[in-house]
Design a protein around this motif. Structure first.
Motif, PDB file in Angstrom:
ATOM      1  N   UNK A   1      79.672 123.788 127.714  1.00  0.00           N
ATOM      2  CA  UNK A   1      80.278 123.884 126.390  1.00  0.00           C
ATOM      3  C   UNK A   1      80.858 122.540 125.946  1.00  0.00           C
ATOM      4  N   UNK A   2      81.556 121.862 126.863  1.00  0.00           N
ATOM      5  CA  UNK A   2      82.110 120.539 126.533  1.00  0.00           C
ATOM      6  C   UNK A   2      80.987 119.568 126.178  1.00  0.00           C
ATOM      7  N   UNK A   3      79.928 119.575 126.962  1.00  0.00           N
ATOM      8  CA  UNK A   3      78.785 118.702 126.696  1.00  0.00           C
ATOM      9  C   UNK A   3      78.178 118.993 125.328  1.00  0.00           C
ATOM     10  N   UNK A   4      77.955 120.269 125.022  1.00  0.00           N
ATOM     11  CA  UNK A   4      77.300 120.641 123.765  1.00  0.00           C
ATOM     12  C   UNK A   4      78.132 120.226 122.554  1.00  0.00           C
TER      13      UNK A   4
ATOM     14  N   UNK B   1      77.108 114.746 120.692  1.00  0.00           N
ATOM     15  CA  UNK B   1      76.630 114.042 119.498  1.00  0.00           C
ATOM     16  C   UNK B   1      77.428 112.777 119.151  1.00  0.00           C
ATOM     17  N   UNK B   2      78.717 112.733 119.526  1.00  0.00           N
ATOM     18  CA  UNK B   2      79.542 111.574 119.173  1.00  0.00           C
ATOM     19  C   UNK B   2      80.164 110.887 120.397  1.00  0.00           C
ATOM     20  N   UNK B   3      79.842 111.333 121.582  1.00  0.00           N
ATOM     21  CA  UNK B   3      80.426 110.781 122.811  1.00  0.00           C
ATOM     22  C   UNK B   3      79.279 110.338 123.714  1.00  0.00           C
ATOM     23  N   UNK B   4      78.703 109.191 123.418  1.00  0.00           N
ATOM     24  CA  UNK B   4      77.491 108.754 124.120  1.00  0.00           C
ATOM     25  C   UNK B   4      77.727 108.489 125.595  1.00  0.00           C
ATOM     26  N   UNK B   5      78.905 108.043 125.944  1.00  0.00           N
ATOM     27  CA  UNK B   5      79.190 107.768 127.359  1.00  0.00           C
ATOM     28  C   UNK B   5      79.693 109.002 128.102  1.00  0.00           C
ATOM     29  N   UNK B   6      79.831 110.111 127.411  1.00  0.00           N
ATOM     30  CA  UNK B   6      80.245 111.384 128.013  1.00  0.00           C
ATOM     31  C   UNK B   6      81.631 111.297 128.639  1.00  0.00           C
ATOM     32  N   UNK B   7      82.522 110.632 127.944  1.00  0.00           N
ATOM     33  CA  UNK B   7      83.891 110.484 128.449  1.00  0.00           C
ATOM     34  C   UNK B   7      84.595 111.841 128.525  1.00  0.00           C
ATOM     35  N   UNK B   8      84.411 112.668 127.507  1.00  0.00           N
ATOM     36  CA  UNK B   8      85.075 113.980 127.500  1.00  0.00           C
ATOM     37  C   UNK B   8      84.574 114.852 128.644  1.00  0.00           C
ATOM     38  N   UNK B   9      83.270 114.833 128.884  1.00  0.00           N
ATOM     39  CA  UNK B   9      82.716 115.630 129.972  1.00  0.00           C
ATOM     40  C   UNK B   9      83.223 115.131 131.321  1.00  0.00           C
ATOM     41  N   UNK B  10      83.318 113.822 131.485  1.00  0.00           N
ATOM     42  CA  UNK B  10      83.842 113.294 132.746  1.00  0.00           C
ATOM     43  C   UNK B  10      85.299 113.697 132.927  1.00  0.00           C
TER      44      UNK B  10
ATOM     45  N   UNK C   1      76.799 116.919 137.799  1.00  0.00           N
ATOM     46  CA  UNK C   1      76.622 115.482 137.995  1.00  0.00           C
ATOM     47  C   UNK C   1      75.470 114.959 137.134  1.00  0.00           C
ATOM     48  N   UNK C   2      74.373 115.710 137.084  1.00  0.00           N
ATOM     49  CA  UNK C   2      73.254 115.311 136.242  1.00  0.00           C
ATOM     50  C   UNK C   2      73.645 115.346 134.771  1.00  0.00           C
ATOM     51  N   UNK C   3      74.417 116.356 134.376  1.00  0.00           N
ATOM     52  CA  UNK C   3      74.871 116.477 132.993  1.00  0.00           C
ATOM     53  C   UNK C   3      75.729 115.276 132.597  1.00  0.00           C
ATOM     54  N   UNK C   4      76.520 114.785 133.539  1.00  0.00           N
ATOM     55  CA  UNK C   4      77.370 113.613 133.297  1.00  0.00           C
ATOM     56  C   UNK C   4      76.588 112.295 133.299  1.00  0.00           C
ATOM     57  N   UNK C   5      75.326 112.360 133.657  1.00  0.00           N
ATOM     58  CA  UNK C   5      74.496 111.172 133.829  1.00  0.00           C
ATOM     59  C   UNK C   5      75.086 110.231 134.883  1.00  0.00           C
TER      60      UNK C   5
ATOM     61  N   UNK D   1      73.782  98.757 136.096  1.00  0.00           N
ATOM     62  CA  UNK D   1      73.961  97.663 135.154  1.00  0.00           C
ATOM     63  C   UNK D   1      74.015  98.155 133.721  1.00  0.00           C
ATOM     64  N   UNK D   2      73.161  99.111 133.384  1.00  0.00           N
ATOM     65  CA  UNK D   2      73.172  99.675 132.032  1.00  0.00           C
ATOM     66  C   UNK D   2      74.496 100.385 131.748  1.00  0.00           C
ATOM     67  N   UNK D   3      75.023 101.088 132.757  1.00  0.00           N
ATOM     68  CA  UNK D   3      76.314 101.757 132.573  1.00  0.00           C
ATOM     69  C   UNK D   3      77.423 100.745 132.321  1.00  0.00           C
ATOM     70  N   UNK D   4      77.442  99.669 133.096  1.00  0.00           N
ATOM     71  CA  UNK D   4      78.461  98.636 132.908  1.00  0.00           C
ATOM     72  C   UNK D   4      78.345  97.989 131.537  1.00  0.00           C
ATOM     73  N   UNK D   5      77.125  97.679 131.129  1.00  0.00           N
ATOM     74  CA  UNK D   5      76.934  97.022 129.840  1.00  0.00           C
ATOM     75  C   UNK D   5      77.340  97.943 128.688  1.00  0.00           C
ATOM     76  N   UNK D   6      77.269  99.260 128.896  1.00  0.00           N
ATOM     77  CA  UNK D   6      77.658 100.200 127.849  1.00  0.00           C
ATOM     78  C   UNK D   6      79.167 100.420 127.804  1.00  0.00           C
TER      79      UNK D   6
END
Length: 265
Positions: free
Chosen positions: A41-44, A48-57, A130-134, A154-159
């Motif tokens: 539910x948190x992910x869904x 759309x506005x939390x590309x890094x999935x901070x709320x899900x984490x 864990x997969x949902x959190x990427x 590296x992509x995670x750090x750059x983001x």
């Protein structure tokens, strides 16, 4: 009335700890499906506005921390959390004593992407989350997959996301800090981000490497150390060796011992 014999008290203590351990495992198995529905539910709602999935984490931090909050045989103390909040995107590393490390490190309540062996991602509910959190998976012993993992980190750090690793690669059987692998330090040098070391102690008592029951009531301590700038060091090996000694010193200090070393930087 005379006191019970020592052997009987010891037996009763062991039975009590075993029962408590299996009760906790039962609670985990019963609640994980419920928490996973919450994660979906948190992910869904936020993706759309939390590309890094901070709320899900952050939700995952609360999920994992729930078990250490409710279990009466564990006390968890975290020091230095502000060092992570002020550091930006960093490579976070921790020593590794027990599976419980993963639960209690979520008590940092700071954003990062875990690096974990691929088998964990196949676990129902926990691995699916864990997969949902990427979070970032790696197949141990596969050099090609290790290269892919480094690219993903590296992509995670750059983001703007930090990355969390256990540089020992596996749990320590005796609670002492073992030798480090190069990956975390190569990543920090390559992307010009600090290393933030974390030292954990007490989780080996909470759950030994081989077994499902706790060894003893656990006083778990987590200390976030000062960020270390990789630009100070001429090589990845020099950075790795320095951080290793810093963490050994910090663990000794937490235990009330002194460990004297000579460092090259």
């Amino acid at each position: 009335m005379s006191a019970a014999p020592r052997w009987r008290r010891g037996l009763g203590d062991r039975i009590g700890k075993t029962a408590a351990s299996y009760a906790l495992w039962a609670i985990i198995m019963l609640t994980c499906p419920i928490f996973f529905i919450g994660a979906l539910l948190v992910w869904a709602v936020t993706v759309p506005f939390d590309r890094r999935l901070r709320a899900l984490h952050l939700y995952s931090c609360a999920w994992a921390s729930f078990y250490s909050y409710i279990f009466p045989f564990w006390s968890v103390r975290v020091r230095g959390r502000a060092r992570l909040r002020d550091a930006g995107a960093v490579v976070i590393i921790s020593n590794h004593q027990s599976l419980v490390d993963i639960l209690v490190l979520f008590r940092l309540y700071t954003h990062y992407k875990w690096v974990s062996k691929s088998e964990i991602f196949r676990l129902p509910f926990v691995g699916w989350n864990m997969a949902l959190n990427r979070y970032i998976r790696i197949r141990r012993g596969d050099s090609a997959d290790a290269s892919r993992m480094m690219v993903c980190c590296g992509e995670a750090l750059e983001s703007g996301s930090s990355v969390m690793m256990f540089p020992e690669g596996t749990r320590s059987p005796d609670g002492e800090i073992r030798s480090f692998k190069h990956g975390a330090f190569t990543l920090a040098v390559r992307h010009h981000v600090p290393i933030v070391p974390i030292v954990i102690d007490g989780t080996l008592d909470a759950l030994p490497k081989y077994g499902l029951t706790m060894r003893d009531a656990a006083k778990i301590r987590i200390e976030v150390l000062d960020p270390i700038d990789p630009a100070r060091f001429p090589t990845v090996d020099a950075l790795k060796d320095h951080v290793h000694e810093v963490m050994i010193d910090a663990l000794a200090a937490m235990r009330g011992h002194t460990h004297v070393v000579t460092r090259s930087a």
